[in-house]
Design a protein around this motif. Sequence first.
Motif, mmCIF file in Angstrom:
data_model
loop_
_atom_site.group_PDB
_atom_site.id
_atom_site.type_symbol
_atom_site.label_atom_id
_atom_site.label_comp_id
_atom_site.label_asym_id
_atom_site.label_seq_id
_atom_site.Cartn_x
_atom_site.Cartn_y
_atom_site.Cartn_z
ATOM 1 N N GLU A 118 0.844 -1.185 0.000
ATOM 2 C CA GLU A 118 0.000 0.000 0.000
ATOM 3 C C GLU A 118 0.881 1.237 0.000
ATOM 4 O O GLU A 118 1.990 1.223 0.534
ATOM 5 N N LEU A 119 0.390 2.302 -0.618
ATOM 6 C CA LEU A 119 1.145 3.540 -0.571
ATOM 7 C C LEU A 119 0.184 4.713 -0.626
ATOM 8 O O LEU A 119 -0.923 4.622 -1.144
ATOM 9 N N SER A 120 0.638 5.802 -0.105
ATOM 10 C CA SER A 120 -0.083 7.065 -0.167
ATOM 11 C C SER A 120 0.944 8.149 -0.409
ATOM 12 O O SER A 120 1.940 8.243 0.313
ATOM 13 N N MET A 121 0.729 8.929 -1.449
ATOM 14 C CA MET A 121 1.698 9.978 -1.753
ATOM 15 C C MET A 121 0.987 11.299 -2.011
ATOM 16 O O MET A 121 -0.104 11.342 -2.586
ATOM 17 N N GLU A 122 1.628 12.345 -1.583
ATOM 18 C CA GLU A 122 1.103 13.688 -1.819
ATOM 19 C C GLU A 122 1.445 14.113 -3.237
ATOM 20 O O GLU A 122 2.571 13.909 -3.712
ATOM 21 N N LEU A 123 0.464 14.675 -3.935
ATOM 22 C CA LEU A 123 0.707 15.128 -5.295
ATOM 23 C C LEU A 123 1.544 16.400 -5.280
ATOM 24 O O LEU A 123 1.394 17.261 -4.408
ATOM 25 N N LEU A 124 2.409 16.501 -6.262
ATOM 26 C CA LEU A 124 3.252 17.683 -6.399
ATOM 27 C C LEU A 124 2.473 18.806 -7.069
ATOM 28 O O LEU A 124 1.423 18.580 -7.689
ATOM 29 N N THR A 125 2.973 20.004 -6.974
ATOM 30 C CA THR A 125 2.336 21.143 -7.625
ATOM 31 C C THR A 125 2.295 20.926 -9.138
ATOM 32 O O THR A 125 3.294 20.552 -9.757
ATOM 33 N N ASN A 126 1.089 21.111 -9.710
ATOM 34 C CA ASN A 126 0.888 20.941 -11.159
ATOM 35 C C ASN A 126 1.288 19.547 -11.647
ATOM 36 O O ASN A 126 1.774 19.388 -12.774
#
Length: 507
Positions: free
Chosen positions: A5-13
Motif C-alpha cells: 500500500e502507498l499514499s503519496m502527496e501530489l506535487l504542484t501541477n
Amino acid sequence: MSQKELSMELLTNEHWWGGRVADGRSMPFGHSLHQVDLSSSHLGNQASPLLLSSKGRFVWSESAFDFTFEDGRLTVRSHGDELMTGEGYGTLKGVFRHVSRTFFPPAPELPEPLLFTAPQYNLWIELLYEPTQEKVLQYARSVLACGMPPGVIMIDDNWHEPYGNWHFHSGRFPNPAQMVRELHEMGFQVMLWVCPFVSPDSPAFRELEPAGLLLKDSHGQTAIRKWWNGYSAVLDCTNPDTVNWFSAQLDRLQREYGIDGFKLDAGDNEFYEAGDQSYAPTTPNGQCEAWARVGLRYRLNEYRACWKLAGQPLVQRLKDKSHEWRGNGLDALIPDGLAQGLLGYAYNCPDMIGGGEYLSFTTSRLDAELYVRYAQCSALFPMMQFSAAPWRVLDQEHLGYCVEAARLHAQLGGEILELAEHAARTGEPIMRHMAYEFPEAGMEQIKDQFMLGSQWLIAPALEKGMRSREVVFPTGRWEGDDGSVVEGPTRLTIPVPLGRLPYYRKQ
C-alpha cells in the motif's frame, strides 16, 4: 521502492495517467476525485497496472491494484504483487521510457504492415449477424469503386457454425476459398472474427469438455457464462492443450482457405470469476491476459480487451463508440487513444468510423457531418477502420470527404509504418500526448489534438457545426496542410470547413 500500500502527496501541477484506457476522458488524474479498481471491470477495453506522472513518477505492479485520487493525494492498494514506485525521471516521456524498458520492453516484431498503411474495413455495422459470401465481396468491390484504397477486410460475427466450431457456415459461404482468392486479387487481406466461447451441446463442446479444456466454476463444474450473444462455455487459455486446440482451428482456416489473420474478440475480465478453477490458477485478469497471448501467433490480429502485454505486437482497438458527438462517441477517440499509448499499447486503432456500438448507430438518426468528422479524426491515428458503408449512408459530398480521409491515411502510411517500426524498437507511442513531446508547455489538459510521432500535430474538428477551432502550437515552425506556416509557441484560431482535417508538420 516496493510495498503493498502507498499514499503519496501530489506535487504542484502534477498530472497522472494510467489504469484503464476507457477512462481517457477523465485523464489526467489528480484534480478531482477518481477511484478505480483494476481487479474489476476494465469497461470493455485495455487496462494495465500502471500509473504515470508528468513529474517523472510512476506506480507499477505485476498484478491488479485499486487507486484513488482525492484531496491532493494518490492512494494505491495492491491486490497481489507488491507495488513498485519510482521518481526522478523528469517528464512524462522520461518516466514512460523507463517503465517501458523495465516492465514491458517492446518486442521487435510488428503487426501486419498493411494495418498501418491502408484503411481497414470491418463488416460489423454493415452486415451485423448476417454476413454472406456475396455481401462480403460486394462490400470490397464498393470500396474500390468509390476510390478508396484496399486494405484489411474483417468478416465479423456469425460467418461460422456455433461458437467454438470454427467452420464457415455452408449456407452463407458456399465457397469461402474462392471468396478469399477474389479478395486477395482485389488487394485485400482477410481477417475472421473469433472469440473464446463455445456453444453448449455443439460438436466442439462435446470434444472439449471431457478433455478438460474448458473453464470450470468454483464448484468444479463447466462454467457457463452469459455474454452479449447468450450463454456459452469458455476456453481455459491457461491450459496449453486448449491453446493448441484453438490455434489448430485457426491454422486450418489459414491453410484451407488462405485466411490472413483474426480479430480475437471478447476475453473481458468480466466474463471470468475469482473462484474459477483453471489449469493454471489465475485471476479474471490473468484469463484476459492468457486470451491476449493467443494472438501473438498471428501477425494480423486485433484485440479490444487486454490486460498487460504492452509492448507486444498486438493491435488494440478502442471499445465500441456511439454514433454521437459527446458521451462515448467522437469526443472519446483522442483521449482514449492517448491513454492507449501511455499504457504501452502503441499499435492502436480507433473504433469503427461513425461508431461501432451498433444499437446506437442503427437507432440514432444518421448524422453525415458526424460521420465525416469521425473519418477525419481517425485518418491520422496509427490505423483507421471503416464499417458502415459510407457509399450507402452518405451523399456524394460527404462521401467525398471520407474518401479524402482514407487516401490521406494511405498517403502518409509509409511514415506511419516507420513510426510503428520505431515503436517496436523503443516502445514509444505512435500517437502521443502533447505533454509527452512538449513537457514544459503546460499542455497536460489538451485532449482535442495530438502528436503523430514527434513531427506531426493533428487537430481535427470534434464538435457539431464547428467551422473554426483553436490550435495550441508548441515552440517551433509548423507547416500546415493548407500551406500556412505558424511560428510557435502560440495559440491560433484556424478555419475548419467540413472538408478539412488540420495537420501540421514541424519543420
